[in-house]
Motif scaffolding. Structure first.
Motif, PDB file in Angstrom:
ATOM      1  N   ALA A 165       0.769   5.379   7.123  1.00  0.00           N
ATOM      2  CA  ALA A 165       1.196   4.271   6.711  1.00  0.00           C
ATOM      3  C   ALA A 165      -0.053   3.673   6.089  1.00  0.00           C
ATOM      4  CB  ALA A 165       1.944   3.387   7.753  1.00  0.00           C
ATOM      5  N   PHE A 166      -0.996   3.580   6.513  1.00  0.00           N
ATOM      6  CA  PHE A 166      -2.348   3.136   5.932  1.00  0.00           C
ATOM      7  C   PHE A 166      -3.391   4.065   6.033  1.00  0.00           C
ATOM      8  CE2 PHE A 166       0.342  -0.386   8.099  1.00  0.00           C
ATOM      9  CZ  PHE A 166       0.610  -1.283   7.229  1.00  0.00           C
ATOM     10  N   PRO A 167      -3.665   4.529   4.802  1.00  0.00           N
ATOM     11  CA  PRO A 167      -4.337   5.701   4.616  1.00  0.00           C
ATOM     12  C   PRO A 167      -5.901   5.107   4.632  1.00  0.00           C
ATOM     13  CG  PRO A 167      -2.805   5.495   2.712  1.00  0.00           C
ATOM     14  CD  PRO A 167      -2.759   4.422   3.582  1.00  0.00           C
ATOM     15  N   THR A 168      -6.699   6.124   4.860  1.00  0.00           N
ATOM     16  CA  THR A 168      -8.414   5.689   5.008  1.00  0.00           C
ATOM     17  C   THR A 168      -8.527   5.335   3.480  1.00  0.00           C
ATOM     18  OG1 THR A 168      -8.775   7.677   6.506  1.00  0.00           O
ATOM     19  CG2 THR A 168     -10.582   6.812   5.048  1.00  0.00           C
ATOM     20  N   LEU A 169      -9.435   4.063   3.789  1.00  0.00           N
ATOM     21  CA  LEU A 169      -9.849   3.200   2.867  1.00  0.00           C
ATOM     22  C   LEU A 169     -11.044   3.749   1.780  1.00  0.00           C
ATOM     23  CD1 LEU A 169      -9.391  -0.175   4.590  1.00  0.00           C
ATOM     24  CD2 LEU A 169      -8.024   0.609   2.901  1.00  0.00           C
ATOM     25  N   THR A 170     -11.610   4.848   2.359  1.00  0.00           N
ATOM     26  CA  THR A 170     -12.805   5.349   1.996  1.00  0.00           C
ATOM     27  C   THR A 170     -13.087   6.635   2.106  1.00  0.00           C
ATOM     28  OG1 THR A 170     -15.389   5.233   2.139  1.00  0.00           O
ATOM     29  CG2 THR A 170     -14.158   4.818   4.057  1.00  0.00           C
TER      30      THR A 170
ATOM     31  N   THR B 233     -13.561  -9.692  11.610  1.00  0.00           N
ATOM     32  CA  THR B 233     -12.247  -9.086  12.151  1.00  0.00           C
ATOM     33  C   THR B 233     -11.476 -10.271  12.787  1.00  0.00           C
ATOM     34  OG1 THR B 233     -13.172  -7.211  12.016  1.00  0.00           O
ATOM     35  CG2 THR B 233     -10.874  -7.278  13.068  1.00  0.00           C
ATOM     36  N   LEU B 234     -11.930 -10.870  13.791  1.00  0.00           N
ATOM     37  CA  LEU B 234     -11.162 -11.783  14.706  1.00  0.00           C
ATOM     38  C   LEU B 234     -10.792 -12.997  13.929  1.00  0.00           C
ATOM     39  CD1 LEU B 234     -13.646 -11.773  17.714  1.00  0.00           C
ATOM     40  CD2 LEU B 234     -11.220 -10.934  17.437  1.00  0.00           C
ATOM     41  N   GLN B 235     -11.462 -13.356  12.613  1.00  0.00           N
ATOM     42  CA  GLN B 235     -11.083 -14.448  11.695  1.00  0.00           C
ATOM     43  C   GLN B 235      -9.854 -14.141  11.155  1.00  0.00           C
ATOM     44  OE1 GLN B 235     -14.901 -15.460   9.830  1.00  0.00           O
ATOM     45  NE2 GLN B 235     -15.508 -16.730  11.371  1.00  0.00           N
ATOM     46  N   ALA B 236      -9.804 -13.047  10.933  1.00  0.00           N
ATOM     47  CA  ALA B 236      -8.679 -12.421   9.955  1.00  0.00           C
ATOM     48  C   ALA B 236      -7.194 -12.337  11.005  1.00  0.00           C
ATOM     49  CB  ALA B 236      -8.941 -10.912   9.327  1.00  0.00           C
ATOM     50  N   ALA B 237      -7.699 -11.973  12.231  1.00  0.00           N
ATOM     51  CA  ALA B 237      -6.454 -11.942  13.240  1.00  0.00           C
ATOM     52  C   ALA B 237      -6.006 -13.309  13.371  1.00  0.00           C
ATOM     53  CB  ALA B 237      -6.872 -11.391  14.510  1.00  0.00           C
ATOM     54  N   GLU B 238      -6.941 -14.253  13.389  1.00  0.00           N
ATOM     55  CA  GLU B 238      -6.279 -15.760  13.752  1.00  0.00           C
ATOM     56  C   GLU B 238      -5.773 -16.260  12.433  1.00  0.00           C
ATOM     57  OE1 GLU B 238      -8.264 -19.744  15.750  1.00  0.00           O
ATOM     58  OE2 GLU B 238      -9.756 -18.272  14.695  1.00  0.00           O
ATOM     59  N   ARG B 239      -6.237 -15.891  11.049  1.00  0.00           N
ATOM     60  CA  ARG B 239      -5.604 -16.155  10.250  1.00  0.00           C
ATOM     61  C   ARG B 239      -4.112 -15.870  10.048  1.00  0.00           C
ATOM     62  NH1 ARG B 239      -9.394 -14.481   6.999  1.00  0.00           N
ATOM     63  NH2 ARG B 239      -8.337 -12.556   6.447  1.00  0.00           N
TER      64      ARG B 239
ATOM     65  N   LEU C  97      -7.671  -3.387   7.023  1.00  0.00           N
ATOM     66  CA  LEU C  97      -6.473  -3.049   7.439  1.00  0.00           C
ATOM     67  C   LEU C  97      -5.365  -4.099   7.538  1.00  0.00           C
ATOM     68  CD1 LEU C  97      -7.022   0.189   9.788  1.00  0.00           C
ATOM     69  CD2 LEU C  97      -6.078   0.118   7.527  1.00  0.00           C
ATOM     70  N   LEU C  98      -6.035  -5.055   8.128  1.00  0.00           N
ATOM     71  CA  LEU C  98      -5.090  -6.360   8.465  1.00  0.00           C
ATOM     72  C   LEU C  98      -4.710  -6.928   7.213  1.00  0.00           C
ATOM     73  CD1 LEU C  98      -6.997  -8.098  11.469  1.00  0.00           C
ATOM     74  CD2 LEU C  98      -4.910  -6.498  11.522  1.00  0.00           C
ATOM     75  N   ASP C  99      -5.780  -7.053   6.199  1.00  0.00           N
ATOM     76  CA  ASP C  99      -5.468  -7.508   4.806  1.00  0.00           C
ATOM     77  C   ASP C  99      -4.357  -6.838   4.241  1.00  0.00           C
ATOM     78  OD1 ASP C  99      -7.059  -9.689   5.486  1.00  0.00           O
ATOM     79  OD2 ASP C  99      -8.885  -8.626   4.267  1.00  0.00           O
ATOM     80  N   ALA C 100      -4.272  -5.354   4.415  1.00  0.00           N
ATOM     81  CA  ALA C 100      -3.284  -4.467   3.796  1.00  0.00           C
ATOM     82  C   ALA C 100      -1.865  -4.589   4.456  1.00  0.00           C
ATOM     83  CB  ALA C 100      -3.721  -3.115   3.820  1.00  0.00           C
ATOM     84  N   GLY C 101      -1.933  -5.319   5.500  1.00  0.00           N
ATOM     85  CA  GLY C 101      -0.809  -5.413   6.409  1.00  0.00           C
ATOM     86  C   GLY C 101      -0.329  -4.689   7.595  1.00  0.00           C
ATOM     87  N   CYS C 102      -1.446  -4.118   8.040  1.00  0.00           N
ATOM     88  CA  CYS C 102      -1.437  -3.214   9.184  1.00  0.00           C
ATOM     89  C   CYS C 102      -1.187  -4.221  10.517  1.00  0.00           C
ATOM     90  CB  CYS C 102      -2.534  -2.410   9.414  1.00  0.00           C
ATOM     91  SG  CYS C 102      -2.586  -1.421  10.829  1.00  0.00           S
ATOM     92  N   PRO C 103       0.000  -3.758  11.139  1.00  0.00           N
ATOM     93  CA  PRO C 103       0.344  -4.660  12.497  1.00  0.00           C
ATOM     94  C   PRO C 103      -0.548  -4.350  13.431  1.00  0.00           C
ATOM     95  CG  PRO C 103       2.083  -3.274  11.845  1.00  0.00           C
ATOM     96  CD  PRO C 103       1.009  -2.617  11.093  1.00  0.00           C
ATOM     97  N   THR C 104      -1.313  -3.431  13.643  1.00  0.00           N
ATOM     98  CA  THR C 104      -2.332  -2.956  14.816  1.00  0.00           C
ATOM     99  C   THR C 104      -3.602  -3.296  14.491  1.00  0.00           C
ATOM    100  OG1 THR C 104      -2.078  -0.694  14.354  1.00  0.00           O
ATOM    101  CG2 THR C 104      -0.614  -1.211  15.558  1.00  0.00           C
TER     102      THR C 104
ATOM    103  N   MET D  51       1.006  -1.355   0.114  1.00  0.00           N
ATOM    104  CA  MET D  51       0.022  -0.024   0.137  1.00  0.00           C
ATOM    105  C   MET D  51       0.814   1.152  -0.081  1.00  0.00           C
ATOM    106  SD  MET D  51      -2.752   1.320   2.719  1.00  0.00           S
ATOM    107  CE  MET D  51      -4.014   0.034   2.234  1.00  0.00           C
ATOM    108  N   LYS D  52       0.592   2.168  -0.915  1.00  0.00           N
ATOM    109  CA  LYS D  52       1.031   3.528  -0.762  1.00  0.00           C
ATOM    110  C   LYS D  52       0.954   4.144   0.300  1.00  0.00           C
ATOM    111  CE  LYS D  52       1.321   3.821  -5.974  1.00  0.00           C
ATOM    112  NZ  LYS D  52       0.880   4.866  -7.028  1.00  0.00           N
ATOM    113  N   THR D  53       1.941   5.041   0.800  1.00  0.00           N
ATOM    114  CA  THR D  53       1.649   5.810   1.823  1.00  0.00           C
ATOM    115  C   THR D  53       1.020   7.332   1.214  1.00  0.00           C
ATOM    116  OG1 THR D  53       3.764   6.874   1.352  1.00  0.00           O
ATOM    117  CG2 THR D  53       3.797   5.206   3.040  1.00  0.00           C
TER     118      THR D  53
END
Length: 645
Positions: free
Chosen positions: A214-219, A263-269, A233-240, A1-3
């Motif tokens: 680092a992770f701009p607004t998506l909308t 979202t929890l399933q993504a974190a677990e994934r 955001l997690l899918d985009a690589g955001c650590p938090t 993702m671009k900054t």
């Protein structure tokens, strides 16, 4: 993702993070108990790979255990008065660095409002290190007009303050020193946003410093994407992963179609240790809010089983039998348990015990079986469980306990009583595969404390009222037992009917409380406000205090009947009000209690909605008018008034 880059017309020279540079971290913690949740040292251990110096600032006081935990993951640990929110905590950490800040090339200001790293920090730092800039944030928030905190002007576009990284050229500048020197007092959350978070970015950009996100607004919608688009955001690589999606008001999340479970399933994934999330939320979020936001409700399958017999759980069934004629039915249901289990039946007298033993003798059970005559029927199944079976619950011999009892509820009428009984037994013990899948939840989630049917509502006015007269007793008991889990506002998340699967250690605060049969009182005390009904509402809170989360479970047959009824009822109630369910709830909360719809009630509703500062005065005028009207009527109708008395 671009900054996303923030540029000003008088841009100051900026440069990338230098090779071999040094980074300091100021991390602010707040905990109501003075403890430290396990997700915090996990995050700090991972940040240590990228930070040469870690200062942890605690707003408030720490317990000895909390202090020991943080000392292992910090270079400097400082406790301060809990004022000024995390912003003044950052200031305190910067003051602790003092002139030594010049030894570093970047300072990260972060707080404990996020779980992570869900995605690794390495790629993030590697990407941002290459950018020529003065400061950067993890996520951003769009400009809002008018400012929701002041109802005027605007809330500036800003980088969110839970993570802000600042380079040397900026933090050694006189403008930086002046900003923190003149930081105003922050006494409310609105202050923290309006006087710092929404000011910081615009201020330093106007001064010529360059910032990026680092992770701009998506909308382009004016929404908090760190909360509402956490999965993306997690899918985009955001650590938090912000904690807020799991304690935000559920109707708000519903209106925006945010499904916390995904979202929890993504974190677990992505490999994040999920028990760190569940443990923190179980201790710090209203359980019913968490149950809704995180969708901790499982419709278990009857078709197949995910239970692993190679890791068989040690199970004991504790069944209180008052109605002996239900013994066979209970044994049939309990027989769905996979593998071996032990059975202890409690009953109030020897006559019942003899009849129950006769029934048991005619059956072949997979484990040990015992019938106990309890000292008293005071407290019924609750006392029999917490007193009569305390030795079993504290033995350490079992991984899971199944609590059931011979439920009939005859006082509620045949149909209502039959439904409540079926609602309990079928959602706990529906079939062999169903029960195996219930136990499989405990295999997969070591922090799962309880699993039980959802709140009964067919035939019962529990929705919106399920505290009844029990909340004062729960508050008193919770305080006495050291339970700081916040109580649910409207109805508690609880095993109504008092049947559930549980880990014995999740119930330890209740089991070890030292109850006596006398405290439960006789039959006259088995009412709302009595100890038995108070205890019925406490298990989830007691488990949460120990860091165990709870799930509700149901079979598909029951969900089909339950959901369709709820769907229809909510549709009917919504028909007289506009907009979304969230707006309807907000309207009804502002209106307050409708009572019985009298003239006085509607005057109160009107005042609360339109003239809240004058509610007392308007009701007082009405009451005086009614007294005058009543006195005048009595004068006009003295004979009628006399006979009516």
């Amino acid at each position: 993702m671009k900054t996303a880059e923030l540029v000003t017309s008088h841009q100051r020279p900026s440069r990338p993070y230098p090779a071999g540079g040094r980074r300091a971290l100021v991390y602010v913690v707040y905990d109501t108990r003075g403890d430290v949740e396990a997700y915090i040292p996990y995050a700090l251990e991972k940040l240590r790979e990228h930070c040469d110096h870690i200062i942890v600032v605690v707003n408030g006081n720490l317990t000895d255990r909390g202090r020991r935990t943080l000392e292992t993951v910090s270079d400097i640990l400082s406790e301060r008065e809990n004022v000024g929110y995390d912003i003044w905590g950052y200031k305190h950490g910067l003051d602790l660095l003092g002139p030594r800040i010049a030894d570093f090339d970047e300072v990260v200001l972060a707080n404990d409002t996020w779980f992570g790293p869900v995605r690794p920090f390495g790629p993030l730092f590697e990407r941002m290190d290459k950018r020529p800039l003065h400061f950067w944030g993890m996520t951003d928030h769009l400009r809002v007009e008018p400012n929701p905190f002041t109802d005027s002007d605007y809330l500036a576009y800003h980088l969110q303050s839970y993570w802000m990284a600042v380079r040397k050229d900026m933090f050694l500048s006189p403008e930086w020193e002046q900003y923190w020197r003149e930081l105003p007092p922050l006494t409310t959350y609105a202050d923290a946003v309006a006087k710092h978070e929404a000011v910081f970015t615009e201020r330093f950009v106007e001064l010529g410093f360059s910032g990026e996100v680092a992770f701009p607004t998506l909308t382009d919608k004016i929404e908090n994407h760190a909360v509402l688009y956490a999965e993306q955001l997690l899918d985009a690589g955001c650590p938090t992963l912000k904690r807020r999606p799991f304690f935000q008001w559920p109707p708000f999340m519903d209106r925006l179609a945010v499904v916390g479970k995904w979202t929890l399933q993504a974190a677990e994934r992505y490999g994040y240790p999920m028990e760190l999330i569940y443990q923190d939320l179980a201790r710090n979020v209203e359980p019913r809010t968490l149950n809704a936001d995180a969708a901790l409700f499982d419709v278990l399958s009857d078709a197949d089983s995910t239970y692993d017999p190679e890791r068989a759980l040690r199970v004991v069934v504790l069944a209180h039998v008052f109605y002996v004629d239900m013994t066979e039915e209970i044994l049939e249901r309990v027989g769905f348990l996979p593998g071996s289990y032990d059975l202890v039946i409690t009953t109030p007298d020897e006559e019942r015990a003899t009849a129950i033993r006769r029934i048991l003798n005619e059956r072949s059970l997979p484990g040990a079986a015992e019938v106990r005559v309890v000292e008293s029927n005071n407290g019924r199944d609750q006392a029999a469980f917490y007193i009569g079976c305390r030795d079993i619950l504290t033995s350490g011999d079992y991984d899971v306990v199944l609590k059931v009892h011979s439920k009939k509820t005859p006082q509620d009428g045949f149909a209502v009583g039959r439904h409540f009984k079926r609602q309990q037994f079928e959602n706990l013990l529906h079939s062999a595969n169903y029960v195996a899948n219930a136990l499989a939840l405990f295999q997969r989630e070591p922090g799962l404390g309880l699993a039980f049917p959802p709140m009964v509502h067919l035939g019962h006015p529990t929705l919106g009222h399920a505290w009844w007269q029990n909340r004062p007793g729960v508050e008193e008991l919770a305080a006495g037992l050291g339970i700081a889990v916040p109580l649910d506002e409207v109805s508690p998340l609880a095993p109504y009917g008092s049947m559930f699967f549980a880990r014995p250690e999740a119930l330890a605060l209740l089991v070890d409380a030292g109850w006596t049969y006398e405290k439960f009182g006789g039959a006259e005390a088995y009412v709302d406000g009595g100890l038995a009904h108070v205890l019925e509402r406490l298990p989830v809170y007691a488990a949460g205090e120990r860091g165990f989360h709870s799930r509700t479970i149901a079979c598909a047959d029951y969900v089909a009947a339950s959901y369709t009824a709820l769907d229809y009822n909510v549709d009917q109630m919504s028909a007289t009000m506009p907009e979304s369910t969230m707006h309807q709830i907000e309207f009804l909360k502002r209106a307050g209690d409708f009572e019985y719809g009298t003239t006085r009630d509607f005057i109160g509703i009107y005042a609360r909605l339109h003239r809240p500062d004058e509610e007392v005065r308007l009701l007082s005028i009405y009451d005086r008018t009614e007294r005058v009207r009543s006195a005048f009527w009595r004068l006009r109708h003295p004979r009628t008034w006399f006979h009516r008395r």
